[in-house]
Each structure stands twice: as C-alpha cells, then as structure tokens.
Design a protein around this motif. Structure first.
Motif, PDB file in Angstrom:
ATOM      1  N   UNK A 107       0.963  -0.858   0.065  1.00 23.25           N
ATOM      2  CA  UNK A 107      -0.070  -0.002   0.189  1.00 23.25           C
ATOM      3  C   UNK A 107       0.906   1.172   0.015  1.00 23.25           C
ATOM      4  N   UNK A 108       0.281   2.331  -0.594  1.00 25.69           N
ATOM      5  CA  UNK A 108       0.941   3.537  -0.572  1.00 25.69           C
ATOM      6  C   UNK A 108       0.352   4.666  -0.073  1.00 25.69           C
ATOM      7  N   UNK A 109       0.901   5.273   0.754  1.00 28.72           N
ATOM      8  CA  UNK A 109       0.208   6.709   1.644  1.00 28.72           C
ATOM      9  C   UNK A 109       0.784   7.803   1.261  1.00 28.72           C
ATOM     10  N   UNK A 110      -0.068   8.871   0.533  1.00 30.07           N
ATOM     11  CA  UNK A 110       0.444   9.862   0.181  1.00 30.07           C
ATOM     12  C   UNK A 110       0.546  10.892   1.233  1.00 30.07           C
ATOM     13  N   UNK A 111       1.739  11.413   1.514  1.00 27.03           N
ATOM     14  CA  UNK A 111       1.978  12.353   2.723  1.00 27.03           C
ATOM     15  C   UNK A 111       1.119  13.551   2.537  1.00 27.03           C
ATOM     16  N   UNK A 112       1.082  14.035   1.375  1.00 30.57           N
ATOM     17  CA  UNK A 112       0.519  15.491   1.037  1.00 30.57           C
ATOM     18  C   UNK A 112      -1.236  15.342   0.902  1.00 30.57           C
ATOM     19  N   UNK A 113      -1.474  14.505   0.313  1.00 25.08           N
ATOM     20  CA  UNK A 113      -3.189  14.111   0.446  1.00 25.08           C
ATOM     21  C   UNK A 113      -3.784  13.447   1.403  1.00 25.08           C
ATOM     22  N   UNK A 114      -2.797  12.466   2.294  1.00 18.47           N
ATOM     23  CA  UNK A 114      -3.421  11.401   3.029  1.00 18.47           C
ATOM     24  C   UNK A 114      -4.106  10.439   2.490  1.00 18.47           C
ATOM     25  N   UNK A 115      -3.930  10.193   1.220  1.00 13.94           N
ATOM     26  CA  UNK A 115      -4.724   9.269   0.376  1.00 13.94           C
ATOM     27  C   UNK A 115      -4.012   7.800   0.473  1.00 13.94           C
ATOM     28  N   UNK A 116      -4.681   6.767   0.731  1.00 20.48           N
ATOM     29  CA  UNK A 116      -4.011   5.490   0.651  1.00 20.48           C
ATOM     30  C   UNK A 116      -4.538   4.699  -0.613  1.00 20.48           C
ATOM     31  N   UNK A 117      -3.710   4.246  -1.206  1.00 15.29           N
ATOM     32  CA  UNK A 117      -3.906   3.571  -2.372  1.00 15.29           C
ATOM     33  C   UNK A 117      -3.206   2.012  -2.346  1.00 15.29           C
ATOM     34  N   UNK A 118      -3.655   1.113  -3.177  1.00 12.03           N
ATOM     35  CA  UNK A 118      -2.992  -0.233  -3.359  1.00 12.03           C
ATOM     36  C   UNK A 118      -2.264  -0.419  -4.458  1.00 12.03           C
ATOM     37  N   UNK A 119      -0.753  -0.591  -4.220  1.00 11.49           N
ATOM     38  CA  UNK A 119      -0.151  -0.765  -5.372  1.00 11.49           C
ATOM     39  C   UNK A 119       0.068  -2.120  -6.276  1.00 11.49           C
ATOM     40  N   UNK A 120      -0.169  -3.187  -5.436  1.00 11.99           N
ATOM     41  CA  UNK A 120      -0.223  -4.692  -5.948  1.00 11.99           C
ATOM     42  C   UNK A 120      -0.599  -5.600  -5.033  1.00 11.99           C
ATOM     43  N   UNK A 121      -0.982  -6.789  -5.357  1.00  7.77           N
ATOM     44  CA  UNK A 121      -1.418  -7.886  -4.572  1.00  7.77           C
ATOM     45  C   UNK A 121      -0.401  -8.829  -4.985  1.00  7.77           C
ATOM     46  N   UNK A 122       0.042  -9.888  -4.467  1.00  5.29           N
ATOM     47  CA  UNK A 122       0.814 -11.064  -5.048  1.00  5.29           C
ATOM     48  C   UNK A 122      -0.153 -12.231  -4.696  1.00  5.29           C
ATOM     49  N   UNK A 123      -0.242 -12.839  -5.807  1.00  9.63           N
ATOM     50  CA  UNK A 123      -0.974 -14.258  -5.536  1.00  9.63           C
ATOM     51  C   UNK A 123       0.118 -15.115  -5.047  1.00  9.63           C
ATOM     52  N   UNK A 124      -0.562 -16.142  -4.030  1.00  8.76           N
ATOM     53  CA  UNK A 124      -0.008 -17.017  -3.339  1.00  8.76           C
ATOM     54  C   UNK A 124       1.463 -16.645  -3.059  1.00  8.76           C
ATOM     55  N   UNK A 125       1.747 -15.404  -2.524  1.00  8.37           N
ATOM     56  CA  UNK A 125       2.948 -15.050  -2.055  1.00  8.37           C
ATOM     57  C   UNK A 125       2.863 -13.910  -0.994  1.00  8.37           C
ATOM     58  N   UNK A 126       4.064 -13.443  -0.118  1.00 12.35           N
ATOM     59  CA  UNK A 126       3.948 -12.266   0.823  1.00 12.35           C
ATOM     60  C   UNK A 126       4.862 -11.340   0.488  1.00 12.35           C
ATOM     61  N   UNK A 127       4.787 -10.282   0.713  1.00 13.49           N
ATOM     62  CA  UNK A 127       5.967  -9.287   0.685  1.00 13.49           C
ATOM     63  C   UNK A 127       6.583  -9.624   2.033  1.00 13.49           C
ATOM     64  N   UNK A 128       7.966  -9.266   1.771  1.00 16.10           N
ATOM     65  CA  UNK A 128       8.947  -9.279   2.838  1.00 16.10           C
ATOM     66  C   UNK A 128      10.044  -8.162   2.803  1.00 16.10           C
ATOM     67  N   UNK A 129      10.043  -7.455   1.769  1.00 13.73           N
ATOM     68  CA  UNK A 129      10.614  -6.025   1.807  1.00 13.73           C
ATOM     69  C   UNK A 129      10.209  -5.290   0.824  1.00 13.73           C
ATOM     70  N   UNK A 130      10.604  -3.700   1.043  1.00 14.00           N
ATOM     71  CA  UNK A 130       9.985  -2.858   0.255  1.00 14.00           C
ATOM     72  C   UNK A 130      11.128  -1.803   0.301  1.00 14.00           C
ATOM     73  N   UNK A 131      11.492  -1.317  -0.977  1.00 15.65           N
ATOM     74  CA  UNK A 131      12.597  -0.074  -0.853  1.00 15.65           C
ATOM     75  C   UNK A 131      12.230   0.847  -2.210  1.00 15.65           C
TER      76      UNK A 131
END
Length: 597
Positions: free
Chosen positions: A313-337
């Motif tokens: 998920x992405x949170x825009x600091x200026x607008x405060x809006x939250x959007x979903x970037x992606x969803x991994x099928x049958x997998x989990x997120x372990x790092x973001x950079x």
C-alpha cells in the motif's frame, strides 16, 4: 488529731525498713539525727507504739552512710512502682547555631570523591538507564551541574582546581577585576592559601586569624614603585584609606562572588523539545512482527510504501490518500525499498523474487529471480539494486540490463537481514543473522572489512550523511549495542549499550543526530546526539517491538511500525537551513542522492 503529710508517711516507712535491717541496728546513731513527725491519727495505738520504738531505735543506731544507701535503694524501688509518677530524663538543650569543624578532614580526598556531573551524588551499584534525554531531565542535569560548579567555587575558591565548563569562560565585556574572586589585599590572610598546589594540600585546613592589620596604608607612589606601573583595573587608592574599588567583594550585595554571578547570568543553550506524542497514527493490519523483514520505506516523492501481508500500500503524505499498489498471488511481501529519486519501488517476496514497480502507473516493470529463499533486504545505488536473502547470498542487479544479476556475493553464513549503500564512497554494508557486519567496496565480490564484534543479529545499519566512511550498526537482543565504524581504517570508533534490542538506525539529514528503534524489552524510539551519544528524546507508544523505521524526504519526520499493527509519525527534527547545513553545523554532502532508507 493532726494530719500527717505525704513526706512524713514516706519517711516513716523508710525508717521502718531501716530498723528491721539487722545491719543498720548494730550501728551507732549520730548525734544530729532528728525524729520524724508523728504518724497520722487514723492509725491504731499499736502502730503508734511501733513507730515510737522505731524512732528510739533509730536514734540509737543509724549510720549516715548506711542511711544514704538505704534511701537510694528506696528511691530506685519507688521509681519502679507503677503508681508513681514516671521520671523523665532531662533533655539537653542545643543552640540553633551550627559551627562546622573541618579539622581532621582531607579536603583533597573529599573533592576527588565528588560526582563529576551533579551534586549531591549517591553511589549506585549499577548504572541506571534513565530517560535523561527528555527535556525535564536535561534541565535537571543542567541545574545540577551549575549548582555543583557554583558550590565548589564558593567553598574552595582557587585552593582546589575546578572543572571549568565551556560556559564559564571569562566574559570580555566585564572589567578585569571581576575575573578574580579574591580581594587583592596583600595584608589579608587567605584560608586556605592560594599559593599551595592541590597536590601539596595538607590533610587539615583550619581557619587562621590574620596576623597583620586588616588595612594597609600605602601611598600611590610607593605602590607604583613596587609593581612598576599602576594596575589599570584598580581605582587609585587614597593615602589615608583602603581600596575603594566599586567592584570589590567588600561592597557586593549578593551572597555569592562575582564569578559565581557571571556563571548564573551566563546564557544557556535551550534544550530542544521533542513531542512525546505522535502527530499521526495509521492502522496497518497484517504488519508482520518479524525482525528480519523490512516492510516500510519513504520515497523521495513523499509517498510511504508499506507491505501488509501479500499487498503493498502507498500513503500520500500530501493528500493523506491510501492506494493499493499490488497484490501478490500465493506470496507475501518481505521487503520494500524506493529508489533514491523517482517513482520506482522494489519489492522482495517470500518466494525469493524481486519485483520492480512503477508507483505512478501502478504497473510492474520486471521480475528478477536468483534467490531460493525470502528476500528480506533491498538497497538501491542509482541503477544498481542489491538484494539479500535467507539463502545467505547477496546479488547486485543492474536494472538496465536483461541479466538477472550482475554479481553474487558469498560471505554470510546465515540470513542477510540488513543492507545499506553509501553512494558517496561506493561502499555496501551488509548485516546477517550470523552476527557479522561486512563492508564491500563497490561491486567487489570480496569483503573489504568483516566485523565480528556484535553478539547478535545485525539488522540496523546506517551510513552517516555528514562524515565520510562513518557507519553505524546495531545488534539484536543478546547484543543491544550501537557501534560506529570507520570503514577507511576498519576500527570501531565508538559504542554504546542501549539496554534493548536494536532494530533500526537512521541518520538525520538536518543535524548530526541518529535515531534508533528498539525491541525487547523497552520498545522505544531514541534520538541520539552524535558523537556524545546523549539522548535528545526517548519516545514510547508502541506495545510491540519497533521493527520498522523510515524518514520523510525533508528529514523532519520519522515513521515507525511495530507488531501492534500501527504506524506512528513523530516530529523529531527541525528544518534544514538554506545553505544546506544542519542545526549543528554539519554539511550535507550527500544532497544529490538524499538518504537511502
């Protein structure tokens, strides 16, 4: 019938005991013995006869010494009688004036035992970790140091060396006569003498009586001939009077000397206040409570990326809006950079994949393979993306080339959980669950330095943006230490025991400070002043380990994440100066790349 007094009754009973005592009856009676008054009329005639016989016997055989002993014995018996009036010991009356006696005291030893930072000090068996960085404790410590310096100056003056703080330098705006706290009168005796060094001080210093007159009469011409030139800091003395210097201690209305007044009136640096309450709290459901993952990062476009379960998920600091970037099928997120500048974000997965996404268009650009286990650490260096995995390998990937990886680094023996690039010096730091910290030079496959000083997993890694080749690293629960390394020489320049698990480290862009997040057992966020490593602030609020940390592009705000599934935003630092210099005067030489992670 006459009324018998209490004294007569008591004396009659005493006489009865004396007559019945065979030791006393054998004694001779002194000629001056007097007969006690007659008994009460209520008594029977037989009792009166007994008393008369006792009186006659007493007049015949009583020794004064035996009588005294008998009276003392009766007095002690009477004091133990329950019905008698309790005797109170006479209390000693003390005066209200206390005169200290310093004879026999070793002032030099007492001074050496004084606490350095504050007074009074109580020795403790173990050094307590108190939140001394908070504003309240900063003010208290400053007040204690000022009091200690003032007290030592007033008591010892120049007889014992004083640790002079930087704020106690002589004030050039004040007259030279105020720089000394002793009246410059050669005829007055000093206690203790000022010409004796601290090493030769006697064990007993007692006040001395002046052996000369209190005032010395000296003509100005004679004074000039002795010193060679008149002292400019003095008011010319009269021929028939003492020194009339208005700045003399004799005419001071203050209870302390002039140098102590200058200490109390000297300007103090106001400690920076950091809010103890986060200004924003966001819910982050499914935020993993895993020490080896890196799921929160703040990009240069002022967008916060968070990995929650199988989604990013992405949170825009200026607008405060939250959007979903992606969803991994049958997998989990372990790092973001996030990349240093731009809208590209790298995502590591539990299956060992590394994906690159365009955050503006929410479109996946490519997927890279190579790892056989989860990718818990990612780091960007311009177009080079470095990934660390549980398979103990590190891959350098050039995102401009079709190859899956450019270099493979083999060095760690357990999972790689920390990666940071120093884009200015071209060095990569990696930390692993094998308690090792390694420094790799550019794209070399052989580590430049291998540090084994930590005794727990090394996840927290941060390069200083203010000093070349300065690397900070933190150890896990069994280590709890923050160490600073000079990667040019390979030496540990400083270390500090934080008292709890070090999960993350992040240098401030605007000042020479570093923020750390902690797990077991305090779960706090601490802002440190480097290189003194004094606490600027200690922030609490998370109920789980503070495993994730990121900083805003302007360097004023940090966001922390924990297993309590919350993201908390803290205002920790001030604004950057226009010339690119922080509040402490440290230049920002890495301005063109910003801060990595």
């Amino acid at each position: 019938m006459k009324e018998t007094t209490v004294e007569a009754q008591y004396f009659s009973s005493t006489v009865s005991r004396i007559v019945e005592n065979p030791e006393i009856t054998a004694l001779t009676s002194p000629p001056h013995t007097k007969t006690p008054p007659p008994g009460s009329g209520n008594r029977s005639h037989a009792n009166g006869n007994n008393i008369n016989r006792h009186e006659r016997a007493l007049s015949e055989a009583i020794d004064p010494s035996a009588l005294s002993r008998a009276l003392e014995e009766v007095g002690r018996t009477r004091e133990r009688t329950p019905g008698g009036t309790p005797s109170r010991k006479r209390q000693r009356v003390y005066g209200d004036r206390f005169i200290p006696v310093r004879e026999g005291q070793d002032l030099q030893a007492s001074f050496s035992l004084l606490h350095d930072d504050a007074s009074p000090a109580t020795p403790s068996k173990a050094k307590k970790r108190t939140p001394h960085g908070e504003l309240h404790f900063q003010k208290t410590d400053e007040a204690n140091r000022t009091f200690s310096t003032l007290l030592r100056s007033e008591l010892f003056d120049k007889s014992i060396p004083q640790p002079t703080p930087p704020t106690l330098s002589p004030d050039p705006t004040l007259p030279p006569s105020t720089h000394s706290t002793t009246i410059n009168d050669p005829s007055r005796a000093r206690t203790p003498p000022t010409n004796v060094s601290s090493s030769s001080l006697p064990t007993s210093l007692t006040p001395s009586t002046p052996h000369k007159n209190l005032f010395t009469y000296m003509s100005p011409r004679h004074h000039t001939s002795i010193s060679g030139h008149p002292t400019p800091s003095r008011t010319p003395q009269s021929r028939h009077g003492p020194n009339l210097n208005a700045r003399s201690e004799l005419y001071s209305l203050s209870p302390v000397r002039y140098d102590s007044q200058r200490l109390l009136l000297s300007p103090r640096k106001t400690p920076r206040a950091v809010s103890k309450v986060p200004f924003k709290v966001l819910d982050a459901p499914d935020l993993a409570d895993d020490f080896y993952l890196n799921l929160v990062d703040w990009g240069s476009s002022n967008i916060l990326g968070v990995g929650l379960g199988s989604c990013v998920y992405m949170w825009n600091s200026a607008s405060g809006r939250v959007t979903q970037l992606c969803e991994l099928p049958e997998d989990t997120v372990t790092s973001v950079s996030w990349i240093q500048s731009g809208s590209h974000v790298a995502i590591g997965t539990n299956k060992g994949l590394v994906q690159i996404w365009d955050a503006e268009r929410c479109r996946r650009l490519r997927t890279m393979t190579g790892h056989t286990a989860r990718v818990g650490a990612l780091a960007w260096n311009d177009h080079i993306l470095t990934s660390g995995s549980r398979d103990r390998l590190i891959y350098h990937r050039d995102v401009r080339q079709p190859d899956q990886f450019l270099r493979k680094l083999v060095g760690h023996k357990q999972e790689v959980c920390g990666l940071r690039w120093n884009t200015e010096d071209g060095q990569l730091a990696s930390g692993g669950n094998d308690n090792k910290l390694m420094v790799w030079d550019k794209l070399s496959v052989t580590p430049l330095w291998k540090f084994s000083d930590h005794t727990a997993a090394v996840k927290a890694i941060a390069w200083s943006p203010h000093q070349h080749s300065l690397l900070a690293s933190g150890g896990g629960t069994a280590d709890r230490r923050i160490k600073f390394w000079n990667t040019s020489t390979g030496h540990c320049v400083q270390e500090i025991d934080t008292g709890s698990q070090v999960c993350n480290l992040q240098w401030s862009k605007n000042s020479n400070e570093i923020v750390s997040t902690h797990g077991y057992s305090q779960n706090q966020i601490v802002v440190w002043k480097y290189p003194s490593m004094t606490q600027v602030a200690s922030l609490t609020g998370h109920t789980f380990r503070v495993l994730y940390l990121a900083m805003s592009p302007d360097g004023q705000t940090v966001v922390t994440g924990a297993g309590d599934e919350t993201l908390r935003f803290w205002k920790c630092f001030g604004k950057r100066d226009r010339d690119g210099v922080g509040g402490d005067g440290g230049g920002l030489r890495m301005e063109k790349w910003g801060v990595i992670r």
